[in-house]
Design an enzyme around this catalytic site. Structure first.
Site, PDB file in Angstrom:
ATOM      1  CB  CYS A  41      -0.598 -21.535  26.550  1.00 19.04           C
ATOM      2  SG  CYS A  41      -1.731 -20.563  25.514  1.00 19.04           S
ATOM      3  CG  ASP A  43      -3.264 -16.901  28.565  1.00 14.74           C
ATOM      4  OD1 ASP A  43      -2.996 -16.012  29.397  1.00 14.74           O
ATOM      5  OD2 ASP A  43      -4.430 -17.201  28.248  1.00 14.74           O
ATOM      6  NE  ARG A  45      -5.344 -15.195  30.888  1.00 12.29           N
ATOM      7  CZ  ARG A  45      -6.553 -15.605  30.513  1.00 12.29           C
ATOM      8  NH1 ARG A  45      -7.613 -15.256  31.219  1.00 12.29           N
ATOM      9  NH2 ARG A  45      -6.701 -16.357  29.435  1.00 12.29           N
ATOM     10  CG  HIS A  97      -3.694 -21.796  30.295  1.00 10.46           C
ATOM     11  ND1 HIS A  97      -4.740 -20.914  30.264  1.00 10.46           N
ATOM     12  CD2 HIS A  97      -3.121 -21.731  29.069  1.00 10.46           C
ATOM     13  CE1 HIS A  97      -4.785 -20.320  29.082  1.00 10.46           C
ATOM     14  NE2 HIS A  97      -3.822 -20.796  28.337  1.00 10.46           N
ATOM     15  CB  CYS A 100      -6.381 -22.793  26.855  1.00 12.83           C
ATOM     16  SG  CYS A 100      -5.246 -22.384  25.509  1.00 12.83           S
TER      17      CYS A 100
HETATM   18 CO    CO Z   1      -3.835 -20.748  26.297  1.00 16.46          CO
END
Ligand code: CO
Length: 208
Positions: A41, A43, A45, A97, A100
């Site tokens: 992803c 993302d 993080r 993750h 999400c």
């Molecule tokens: Co995500």
């Protein structure tokens, strides 16, 4: 923090690496030989290299919102084909993750814009598994759909002719499904690895 800080960080980072290994960048500049393809992803993080402790040159990476594998996504297909056919990676890792945002959005009904179209497949996945969501609270629902999404995307990788042709050529290739916990930094193997066409539903197999 402004972008000047990032450039300063970069100089420090490059100098530190060179101090430990003077040939590091010269060696990498000549050739990359990653053994793994990471599909994750976007993302912020979930930084691919960091969470699995790999250095530059060790992980070929494709990231998009909600780690989707879309059969008409030329960007993804190009990454996969290059990784498998040219770099000869033997391990493909789809790593989702928990928590999400893309998955959470797909479970909701708010119109967010273009992204709604990207995430539509997640709504379909939820719809196909409705019974499994009964009795779960909102967070549990998000996390279950995160896991189901990883499993689905592992299959989608294997349904490509890129992967099936590699297997047919005798190229040993395993596709793994992992999920990362934002709250503890730990990756869990969902045990959905596929390394052989015989593990796929016949509907998705191509003859040659
Ligand atoms: Co995500």
């Amino acid at each position: 923090m402004d972008v000047e800080q990032l450039l300063a960080n970069n100089r420090y980072w490059a100098e530190s690496l060179r101090a430990r290994d003077p040939d590091f960048f010269a060696r990498l500049a000549r050739q990359q030989r990653p053994e793994f393809l990471w599909i994750g992803c976007s993302d912020s993080r979930v930084p691919a290299n960091e969470v699995v402790g790999l250095m530059p040159g060790e992980l070929f990476v494709h990231r998009n919102v909600a780690n989707m594998v879309v059969a008409t996504d030329m960007n993804f297909l190009s990454v996969l084909q290059y990784a498998v056919d040219v770099l000869q990676v033997r391990q493909v890792i789809v790593c989702g993750h928990y928590g999400c945002g893309g998955v959470r959005a797909a479970l909701g009904h708010e119109e967010l814009g273009l992204i709604d179209n990207w995430l539509r497949a997640l709504k379909a996945l939820y719809h196909q598994n409705l019974q499994r969501f009964e009795g779960l609270d909102a967070e549990q629902q998000v996390n279950l759909l995160c896991e189901l999404n990883v499993q689905r995307q592992v299959r989608n990788v294997c349904h490509t002719t890129i992967v099936q042709n590699a297997w047919r050529r005798g190229h040993r290739l395993a596709v793994h499904g992992w999920i990362y916990g934002l709250s503890d930094g730990l990756v869990k193997d969902l045990q959905v690895t596929v390394d052989d066409a015989a593990q796929l539903d016949a509907t998705f197999l191509y003859d040659q």
